[in-house]
Design an enzyme around this catalytic site. Structure first.
Site, short mmCIF file in Angstrom:
data_model
loop_
_atom_site.label_atom_id
_atom_site.label_comp_id
_atom_site.label_asym_id
_atom_site.label_seq_id
_atom_site.Cartn_x
_atom_site.Cartn_y
_atom_site.Cartn_z
N SER A 1 0.79 -1.23 0.00
CA SER A 1 0.00 0.00 0.00
C SER A 1 0.83 1.28 0.00
O SER A 1 0.40 2.29 -0.54
CB SER A 1 -0.93 0.02 1.21
OG SER A 1 -1.85 -1.04 1.12
N LYS A 2 1.98 1.24 0.63
CA LYS A 2 2.76 2.46 0.81
C LYS A 2 4.08 2.41 0.06
O LYS A 2 4.67 1.34 -0.10
CB LYS A 2 3.00 2.71 2.29
CG LYS A 2 1.70 2.90 3.06
CD LYS A 2 1.94 3.12 4.52
CE LYS A 2 0.59 3.29 5.22
NZ LYS A 2 0.73 3.41 6.65
#
Length: 132
Positions: A9-10
């Site tokens: 996600s990051k």
């Protein structure tokens, strides 16, 4: 052909463990990206779907790497099925090439969505309590 999909996600996260598991499972090509699973505009994800051919298998390390909501998950599975391909999740041992696998996919997807909603609710209550 086995096609893997790895996602974190990051931007500061790494997907090396996912990539390794997908390689060990026999994936011939792996699509990977850094993007939220709640977003539909993931270029590598769409590249994977466009690349699907009859008989292909989409493989993910864990179910939530593919989607963050049951609705999106089912929509994605419809796209995979329309391409006459199947889906496998390594961690949950799901294989939509079988009737039992398709049923398990829906059950696990429902629980995953429930778990995320409960987490959001607990977070919201915690923030409200902290504000007071």
């Amino acid at each position: 052909m086995k096609l893997g999909y790895a996602r974190v996600s990051k931007q500061d996260q790494e997907n090396l463990a996912q990539m390794s598991s997908l390689e060990q499972s026999g994936c011939e090509r792996i699509f990977h990206e850094k993007a939220s699973g709640g977003r539909w505009d993931r270029p590598e994800f769409h590249r994977l779907l466009e690349h699907l051919r009859p008989g292909d298998v989409v493989v993910v390390y864990k179910l939530d790497r593919l989607s963050r909501s049951l609705k999106d998950l089912l929509h994605t599975l419809e796209k995979i099925q329309a391409a006459k391909a199947t889906f496998q999740s390594l961690t949950e041992a799901i294989d939509t090439g079988t009737p039992a696998g398709r049923m398990m996919m829906q059950i696990v997807g429902s629980f995953a969505e429930f778990e995320r909603e409960m987490l959001r609710e607990r977070t919201r209550h915690g923030l409200e309590a902290a504000r007071k």
